[in-house]
Structures are given as C-alpha cells and as structure tokens.
Write an enzyme that holds these catalytic residues in place. Structure first.
Site, PDB file in Angstrom:
ATOM      1  N   ASP A 172      49.401  60.083  31.010  1.00  0.00           N
ATOM      2  CA  ASP A 172      47.954  60.219  31.193  1.00  0.00           C
ATOM      3  C   ASP A 172      47.239  58.897  30.950  1.00  0.00           C
ATOM      4  O   ASP A 172      47.766  58.000  30.288  1.00  0.00           O
ATOM      5  CB  ASP A 172      47.406  61.291  30.246  1.00  0.00           C
ATOM      6  N   ASP A 173      46.039  58.808  31.477  1.00  0.00           N
ATOM      7  CA  ASP A 173      45.173  57.640  31.306  1.00  0.00           C
ATOM      8  C   ASP A 173      45.804  56.355  31.826  1.00  0.00           C
ATOM      9  O   ASP A 173      45.495  55.274  31.342  1.00  0.00           O
ATOM     10  CB  ASP A 173      44.767  57.473  29.828  1.00  0.00           C
ATOM     11  N   ARG A 174      46.710  56.491  32.791  1.00  0.00           N
ATOM     12  CA  ARG A 174      47.381  55.346  33.415  1.00  0.00           C
ATOM     13  C   ARG A 174      48.195  54.522  32.423  1.00  0.00           C
ATOM     14  O   ARG A 174      48.499  53.360  32.665  1.00  0.00           O
ATOM     15  CB  ARG A 174      46.379  54.468  34.168  1.00  0.00           C
ATOM     16  N   LEU A 175      48.570  55.109  31.301  1.00  0.00           N
ATOM     17  CA  LEU A 175      49.414  54.421  30.321  1.00  0.00           C
ATOM     18  C   LEU A 175      50.870  54.791  30.581  1.00  0.00           C
ATOM     19  O   LEU A 175      51.588  55.285  29.717  1.00  0.00           O
ATOM     20  CB  LEU A 175      48.982  54.794  28.897  1.00  0.00           C
ATOM     21  N   HIS A 176      51.300  54.545  31.821  1.00  0.00           N
ATOM     22  CA  HIS A 176      52.633  54.918  32.268  1.00  0.00           C
ATOM     23  C   HIS A 176      53.700  54.115  31.529  1.00  0.00           C
ATOM     24  O   HIS A 176      53.439  53.028  31.013  1.00  0.00           O
ATOM     25  CB  HIS A 176      52.769  54.665  33.770  1.00  0.00           C
TER      26      HIS A 176
END
Length: 195
Positions: A172-176
């Site tokens: 989530d939140d582009r914290l891949h």
C-alpha cells in the site's frame, strides 16, 4: 520480502511461477522488449515456454520484427506481471538462440493449427488483407495434409540469459518491495531497491 527469497533468482522465479499457475489462467504471458540497431525499443506479449539455470525461453518466427531486432541487437528485457497476486518479475540480459533440438521438442508439443499458422504467417510483414492470410493457411493445410508439420527453418527458440532479475511485491501507499539480483562471476548479488 528479502528473507523469504531464494539465493538464486531463477529458483525464486520458478516458485512464483508455480504460485501464479495455481491462481491465474495465463501466468506465462510476459512482455518482451527488444531494440533495433539504433536502440529504438519495441515490446510485445509472448509466452514464457522454458525456465532453466541460465534464464527463460520463448519461441517465435525468427524473421519477425523481434527476431530481426535480436539478430542485430541480442539483448532483451522481459516482465511477468501478476496483478492479482501483487507480484512482478523483470529479467534482463543477452539473448541466444536455442538449439535445434530444443526448438524441435517444443515445436512437436504445439497444436497442429499453431504449427500450420507458423508456416502460413510471414510474421510482422505487410499483408494485402485478411484474405491473403486465409489463402496462405489453406495452402499450408494442403501442403502438409496427412503428414506431421515439420519445424520451419525460420522458426525457433530464444533464451534470455538472465544477467539481472528483479522481484517486486505490491504494498500500500506505493511502498512496494523491490529486490534485485545481478549475476557476477562468483554467483548472484542481491540488493534491496527503493520503490
């Protein structure tokens, strides 16, 4: 994610492919990018048809655009993306032709219709219309009526020899999570990348 990945990225890719095969209908569909001699890229979806200790294998008409580009610039990149699983794998490296034995073995596993299509289609070349292709298919059916369809001399496999492999997991939140492997003379070097 780091601690759960194998030391060898090709073994890890095998595991992720098995997971994808259990969950998805086309887990072997991958985007393959090649470039012409001037470095202009092109990409298309092909099917991953082999995985070994060196890399991944796909098959095609060697006279096609991708075949021509690989002849002049034998490097490629591939991406397998499984949205439903929140996973992606990127593979980059040099490309080599498979042996005739490997190409023949895969050729024999293809449905007859796909074999005839390979003979009939001048892949990536201009056609006057759909009728031209239909005529070419009918000619191939007649030519090989009652016999096994042989491997065309212009058709075969390519192996993308993995020099770099990256595993991506959605968060989530582009914290891949991104973990990259680079082949070195003594094995694989692994490092985490910022998302």
């Amino acid at each position: 994610m780091d601690e759960h990945l194998a030391d060898d990225p090709l073994k890890q890719l095998r595991t992720w492919l098995e997971d994808a095969r259990e969950a998805l209908s086309r887990p072997d569909a991958m985007t393959l990018a090649t470039a012409d001699p001037d470095g202009r890229p092109s990409a298309r979806v092909v099917l991953l048809r082999g995985l070994d200790d060196h890399g991944i294998t796909f098959f095609t008409n060697r006279s096609s655009r991708k075949g021509s580009e690989l002849e002049h610039n034998p490097y490629a990149a591939a991406v397998l993306h499984w949205w439903e699983l929140g996973r992606q794998v990127r593979i980059e490296g040099a490309v080599e032709q498979t042996t005739n034995e490997e190409s023949t073995a895969y050729w024999k596993s293809r449905p007859r219709g796909s074999q005839l299509a390979a003979w009939a289609s001048p892949q990536s070349q201009r056609l006057s219309g759909r009728d031209e292709l239909d005529i070419r298919v009918a000619e191939a059916e007649e030519r090989f009526a009652g016999v096994d369809v042989p491997l065309p001399p212009f058709w075969g496999g390519y192996r993308l020899v993995a020099a770099r492999v990256e595993f991506w997991t959605h968060r989530d939140d582009r914290l891949h999570d991104r973990v990259s492997y680079r082949r070195e003379s003594d094995g694989w070097r692994r490092e985490r990348l910022a998302p």
